[in-house]
Scaffold this motif. Structure first.
Motif, short mmCIF file in Angstrom:
data_model
loop_
_atom_site.label_atom_id
_atom_site.label_comp_id
_atom_site.label_asym_id
_atom_site.label_seq_id
_atom_site.Cartn_x
_atom_site.Cartn_y
_atom_site.Cartn_z
N THR A 123 1.24 -1.26 -0.20
CA THR A 123 -0.18 -0.27 -0.07
C THR A 123 0.92 1.66 -0.21
OG1 THR A 123 -1.88 -1.16 1.09
CG2 THR A 123 -2.17 1.14 1.48
N LYS A 124 0.71 2.42 -0.93
CA LYS A 124 1.26 3.77 -1.19
C LYS A 124 0.96 4.18 -0.55
CE LYS A 124 4.04 1.32 -4.89
NZ LYS A 124 3.12 -0.44 -4.89
N LEU A 125 1.47 4.86 -0.03
CA LEU A 125 1.23 6.12 1.13
C LEU A 125 2.11 7.81 0.58
CD1 LEU A 125 1.90 4.40 4.50
CD2 LEU A 125 -0.49 4.69 3.41
N LEU A 126 1.95 7.97 0.04
CA LEU A 126 2.81 8.14 -1.54
C LEU A 126 2.27 10.42 -1.08
CD1 LEU A 126 3.23 6.65 -3.93
CD2 LEU A 126 4.97 6.43 -2.30
N SER A 127 3.55 10.98 -1.00
CA SER A 127 3.09 12.56 -0.81
C SER A 127 4.28 13.13 -1.94
CB SER A 127 3.62 13.54 0.44
OG SER A 127 2.69 12.69 1.75
N ASN A 128 3.43 14.19 -2.67
CA ASN A 128 3.54 15.02 -3.20
C ASN A 128 3.52 16.20 -3.49
OD1 ASN A 128 4.98 15.51 -6.40
ND2 ASN A 128 3.47 14.41 -7.60
N PRO A 129 4.56 17.05 -2.68
CA PRO A 129 5.86 17.04 -2.72
C PRO A 129 6.47 16.00 -1.78
CG PRO A 129 5.82 18.70 -2.11
CD PRO A 129 4.57 18.65 -2.45
N CYS A 130 6.48 16.23 -0.85
CA CYS A 130 6.79 15.89 -0.10
C CYS A 130 5.66 15.63 1.48
CB CYS A 130 8.39 16.65 1.04
SG CYS A 130 7.34 18.31 0.84
N ILE A 131 6.07 14.35 2.76
CA ILE A 131 5.66 14.03 3.69
C ILE A 131 5.52 15.77 4.54
CG2 ILE A 131 7.60 14.28 5.72
CD1 ILE A 131 4.58 11.73 5.39
N GLU A 132 5.58 16.70 4.24
CA GLU A 132 5.40 17.61 5.21
C GLU A 132 4.23 18.10 4.34
OE1 GLU A 132 9.40 17.71 6.35
OE2 GLU A 132 8.28 17.34 4.18
N LEU A 133 3.72 18.45 3.59
CA LEU A 133 2.58 18.20 2.86
C LEU A 133 1.61 17.68 3.76
CD1 LEU A 133 0.70 19.26 0.17
CD2 LEU A 133 0.74 17.49 -0.29
N TRP A 134 1.51 16.46 4.10
CA TRP A 134 0.59 16.05 4.48
C TRP A 134 0.24 17.14 6.35
CZ3 TRP A 134 -3.69 12.53 5.40
CH2 TRP A 134 -4.14 12.37 6.50
N PHE A 135 1.61 17.06 6.41
CA PHE A 135 1.14 17.38 7.68
C PHE A 135 0.60 18.99 7.52
CE2 PHE A 135 6.04 16.25 9.12
CZ PHE A 135 4.61 14.95 9.66
N LEU A 136 0.96 19.15 5.91
CA LEU A 136 -0.06 20.96 6.02
C LEU A 136 -1.86 20.99 5.89
CD1 LEU A 136 0.54 24.07 5.66
CD2 LEU A 136 1.32 23.04 2.57
N LEU A 137 -1.64 19.78 5.38
CA LEU A 137 -3.55 19.11 5.06
C LEU A 137 -4.27 18.95 6.42
CD1 LEU A 137 -2.45 16.89 1.93
CD2 LEU A 137 -3.77 19.17 2.20
N HIS A 138 -3.31 19.82 7.20
CA HIS A 138 -4.22 19.33 8.85
C HIS A 138 -4.94 20.62 9.36
CE1 HIS A 138 -1.77 15.08 9.05
NE2 HIS A 138 -2.68 15.00 9.97
N SER A 139 -4.02 21.93 7.94
CA SER A 139 -4.83 23.09 8.57
C SER A 139 -5.30 23.37 7.80
CB SER A 139 -2.89 24.19 8.54
OG SER A 139 -2.63 23.09 10.34
N LEU A 140 -4.84 23.28 6.05
CA LEU A 140 -5.28 23.72 4.85
C LEU A 140 -5.41 23.03 4.22
CD1 LEU A 140 -3.97 26.12 3.09
CD2 LEU A 140 -2.34 25.42 2.45
N LYS A 141 -7.00 23.19 3.32
CA LYS A 141 -7.92 22.59 2.31
C LYS A 141 -6.90 22.44 1.23
CE LYS A 141 -12.31 21.34 0.26
NZ LYS A 141 -13.12 20.88 1.60
N ASN A 142 -7.16 23.11 0.25
CA ASN A 142 -6.39 23.31 -0.71
C ASN A 142 -5.30 23.41 -1.71
OD1 ASN A 142 -8.21 20.97 -1.90
ND2 ASN A 142 -10.00 22.47 -2.30
#
Length: 185
Positions: A95-114
């Motif tokens: 199962t791929k847990l990929l972030s584009n460009p980086c994992i920090e985007l996942w952190f950013l998505l905790h506060s920012l929608k688009n």
């Protein structure tokens, strides 16, 4: 007359999740999830970096496996900012847990929608501007305040990630692990 003994239901083995990580930031995040979910799930991390190949993944799984009946699910948690690594990941059954460009985007998505299209450096900069808890963010480390934000807004981040186009910039499929952990909870 002897009493008849009640049949016990067969013991259910706890699932084992093995997460192959690109680096320390991903591993730190996985350890944070393991602590917070406290569910009967064994999560094993393995920082592989660029060395990841189908053979290496299979060898690690074989080394960890105790017996064939174990319920194993393997994950790959990687950034999509290195093309040569992306090609290797495509060949691995996990199962791929990929972030584009980086994992920090996942952190950013905790506060920012688009968020708009980002580079890795741009993503880090945007994360650090996102709120006081992220102002002093360092790769490979999460403060208690950052962990609290990640935990309290995890389901919001799942929704935000699902609203993005997969494999586009920006995108993240880390939500797949969160959904599995929530289901096992």
């Amino acid at each position: 007359m002897a009493r008849k003994r009640e049949e016990r239901p067969p013991r259910k083995m706890k699932p084992v999740y093995i997460v192959f990580c690109e680096g320390e930031t991903e591993e730190t995040y996985i350890h944070f999830l393991r602590q917070n979910y406290r569910s009967p799930i064994k999560i094993i991390t393995n920082v592989m970096g660029n060395e990841i190949t189908p053979d290496v993944v299979q060898k690690k799984i074989d080394d960890i496996k105790i017996f064939n009946g174990e319920n194993f699910t393997s994950f790959l948690m990687y950034d999509l900012d290195v093309r040569s690594v992306n090609l290797k990941l495509e060949k691995i059954a996990a199962t791929k847990l990929l972030s584009n460009p980086c994992i920090e985007l996942w952190f950013l998505l905790h506060s920012l929608k688009n968020p708009n299209s980002l580079t890795s450096a741009g993503c880090l900069q945007k994360l650090r501007q996102c709120g006081n808890e992220w102002k002093n963010y360092e790769k490979g480390r999460l403060t208690e305040t950052q962990k609290k934000t990640l935990w309290n807004r995890r389901l919001e981040a799942v929704d935000n990630a699902k609203s993005l186009t997969e494999d586009a910039n920006p995108s993240s499929t880390v939500f797949r692990l969160i959904e599995k952990l929530e289901k096992e909870r």
